[in-house]
Design a protein around this motif. Structure first.
Motif, PDB file in Angstrom:
ATOM      1  N   TRP A  38      55.314  19.794  49.008  1.00 17.52           N
ATOM      2  CA  TRP A  38      55.174  18.328  48.952  1.00 17.52           C
ATOM      3  C   TRP A  38      54.450  17.896  47.674  1.00 17.52           C
ATOM      4  O   TRP A  38      54.865  16.941  47.024  1.00 17.52           O
ATOM      5  N   LYS A  39      53.386  18.598  47.344  1.00 18.78           N
ATOM      6  CA  LYS A  39      52.619  18.241  46.139  1.00 18.78           C
ATOM      7  C   LYS A  39      53.490  18.375  44.893  1.00 18.78           C
ATOM      8  O   LYS A  39      53.457  17.507  43.998  1.00 18.78           O
ATOM      9  N   LYS A  40      54.276  19.431  44.846  1.00 16.02           N
ATOM     10  CA  LYS A  40      55.156  19.646  43.689  1.00 16.02           C
ATOM     11  C   LYS A  40      56.163  18.504  43.562  1.00 16.02           C
ATOM     12  O   LYS A  40      56.407  17.987  42.456  1.00 16.02           O
ATOM     13  N   MET A  41      56.745  18.093  44.696  1.00 15.06           N
ATOM     14  CA  MET A  41      57.719  17.007  44.666  1.00 15.06           C
ATOM     15  C   MET A  41      57.057  15.685  44.292  1.00 15.06           C
ATOM     16  O   MET A  41      57.570  14.917  43.461  1.00 15.06           O
ATOM     17  N   ILE A  42      55.910  15.376  44.880  1.00  8.41           N
ATOM     18  CA  ILE A  42      55.215  14.117  44.592  1.00  8.41           C
ATOM     19  C   ILE A  42      54.823  14.043  43.115  1.00  8.41           C
ATOM     20  O   ILE A  42      55.003  13.009  42.458  1.00  8.41           O
ATOM     21  N   ASN A  43      54.320  15.123  42.586  1.00  9.64           N
ATOM     22  CA  ASN A  43      53.932  15.142  41.153  1.00  9.64           C
ATOM     23  C   ASN A  43      55.131  14.870  40.249  1.00  9.64           C
ATOM     24  O   ASN A  43      55.011  14.160  39.250  1.00  9.64           O
ATOM     25  N   SER A  44      56.264  15.471  40.611  1.00  2.97           N
ATOM     26  CA  SER A  44      57.457  15.276  39.775  1.00  2.97           C
ATOM     27  C   SER A  44      57.919  13.822  39.828  1.00  2.97           C
ATOM     28  O   SER A  44      58.368  13.248  38.823  1.00  2.97           O
ATOM     29  N   LEU A  45      57.770  13.183  41.003  1.00  2.00           N
ATOM     30  CA  LEU A  45      58.178  11.784  41.135  1.00  2.00           C
ATOM     31  C   LEU A  45      57.201  10.835  40.449  1.00  2.00           C
ATOM     32  O   LEU A  45      57.587   9.788  39.921  1.00  2.00           O
ATOM     33  N   LEU A  46      55.929  11.205  40.426  1.00  2.00           N
ATOM     34  CA  LEU A  46      54.938  10.381  39.721  1.00  2.00           C
ATOM     35  C   LEU A  46      55.186  10.357  38.221  1.00  2.00           C
ATOM     36  O   LEU A  46      54.873   9.389  37.538  1.00  2.00           O
ATOM     37  N   ASN A  47      55.774  11.443  37.711  1.00  2.00           N
ATOM     38  CA  ASN A  47      56.025  11.551  36.269  1.00  2.00           C
ATOM     39  C   ASN A  47      57.334  10.921  35.844  1.00  2.00           C
ATOM     40  O   ASN A  47      57.657  10.926  34.645  1.00  2.00           O
ATOM     41  N   GLN A  48      58.091  10.425  36.801  1.00  4.08           N
ATOM     42  CA  GLN A  48      59.405   9.825  36.441  1.00  4.08           C
ATOM     43  C   GLN A  48      59.247   8.366  36.057  1.00  4.08           C
ATOM     44  O   GLN A  48      58.376   7.660  36.564  1.00  4.08           O
TER      45      GLN A  48
END
Length: 411
Positions: free
Chosen positions: A401-411
């Motif tokens: 979840w953290k990996k996915m959330i971080n990637s979405l925050l950077n978009q």
């Protein structure tokens, strides 16, 4: 010289005694038990003894519907190769490596299929689905791909650690019948849900095994309702030159989380589709509106206080909340549903002292998200689109979840 002769005489006499003793044991073991008067315990014990001597087996299994009028039950013809291995994780095949290959005919459609498990990876093909390879699969994932017909296909006593585990009412011996061309002992076990008055309130479960009177091995099975199986043994304890490898160089291996997403995606909202609109009040009285969450990454966990996997996942969700609690662009929500007691989820949430936002008793929102299994997790991106989903408990939930959330925050 006399000493040598004495030694030879003693050795000769010992040999005779040993031979006599062994022959006596052999004669005892060959004393026939009348199959007409044999007891149920003797049948099961002798069959378990015969099964315990099997380290590997190859058999053909033909499965048909048990009742002629039963619609939607397949005809399956398959060859299984099983090899016991106490080191492997049981993902539905017992402590064993396994290969299966055959055809399944269902509602007029016939398809080839194959699946295998080498103790580390699971591989599955059926019809147009080719070479799904999952590393370190769970039982639920294996069942998700095989579905009930193929998952329940194998002759379980050959790999079960304890063959013939009974259902609620134990086993009953029902005499000798011809089955699959052999005389067989018919043994039956049943279970049902019974109310206080002793009435059956939920349908019976039935397992019938047909155990050869010659080999004491199971050569048939039926549940009297859906399936009946004929089991033909090809060889026993014969080494297979081909190892139980599941992956070739040109195939991609999926992780458990990827496989879980793929299986969940068959029923859940599609990736990159718009998240449903909803309005709800959390347990503290604050109103949440999905429209107001645009521009934020939203994590939603659908759960229930009645759901054991949900409870196992919640400490990781709390950990996720604490990781992002100072980030105003990340929202962590838990939405409970299907509670018989409306206060149950609130009591559980408070007793555990979780601090992320809890929206209680909103089955209507769960239905909008097409939730059928609990827990189900969605992660919605800043544009309000579905970017991630998964069902069931995962040991790696927090990190995924953290990996996915971080990637979405950077978009």
């Amino acid at each position: 010289m006399k000493k040598q002769i004495s030694i030879r005489i003693v050795a000769f006499l010992c040999g005779i005694l040993s031979t006599f003793s062994q022959e006596s044991i052999n004669r005892k073991s060959r004393i026939p038990i009348s199959i007409e008067s044999i007891s149920l315990s003797d049948i099961l014990n002798k069959s378990r003894e015969a099964l315990s001597s099997i380290e590997s087996i190859k058999y053909q299994i033909i499965q048909q519907k048990a009742l002629k009028e039963r619609y939607g039950q397949p005809y399956i013809d398959a060859i299984f190769t099983c090899q016991k291995d106490s080191r492997v994780k049981d993902v539905g095949f017992g402590k064993a490596k396994l290969k299966a290959q055959g055809t399944i005919e269902l509602n007029g459609k016939k398809e080839d299929f194959s699946f295998s498990y080498d103790g580390n990876t699971f591989k599955y093909s059926r019809g147009n689905i080719k070479n799904k390879v999952i590393k370190s699969p769970t039982r639920k994932i294996v069942m998700g791909y095989l579905q009930q017909h193929l998952f329940m296909l194998q002759a379980f006593p050959y790999t079960d650690e304890v063959p013939y585990m009974p259902l609620g009412f134990g086993y009953k011996y029902e005499g000798i019948e011809m089955y699959n061309g052999e005389k067989c002992f018919k043994v039956k076990t049943t279970s049902a849900v019974i109310n206080a008055e002793g009435e059956i309130v939920k349908g019976k479960r039935i397992k019938i095994w047909y155990i050869s009177t010659h080999s004491f091995l199971p050569i048939g099975f039926s549940d009297e309702k859906f399936y009946k199986q004929e089991i033909s043994i090809k060889n026993i304890n014969k080494s297979d030159k081909k190892p139980f490898k599941t992956k070739s160089a040109n195939e991609n291996t999926m992780s458990v989380s990827q496989a879980r997403m793929e299986l969940a995606g068959e029923k859940l909202l599609k990736l990159m589709t718009n998240s449903p609109k909803w309005i709800a009040k959390d347990q503290d009285g604050k109103i949440w509106n999905s429209v107001d969450l645009k521009g934020k990454v939203v994590f939603i966990d659908f759960w229930g206080s009645w759901c054991a996997p949900c409870k196992k996942a919640m400490p990781q969700i709390e950990q996720l909340y604490k990781h992002y609690k100072n980030n105003k662009n990340v929202i962590i929500l838990g939405i409970s549903a299907n509670e018989k007691d409306n206060s149950a989820s609130i009591k559980y949430f408070n007793n555990k002292k979780y601090s992320y936002t809890h929206i209680p008793n909103r089955i209507d929102i769960a239905k909008k998200f097409k939730v059928e299994y609990y827990p189900t997790v969605y992660i919605i991106n800043k544009q309000g689109k579905v970017s991630y989903y998964e069902t069931d408990f995962s040991q790696d939930g927090f990190h995924n979840w953290k990996k996915m959330i971080n990637s979405l925050l950077n978009q």
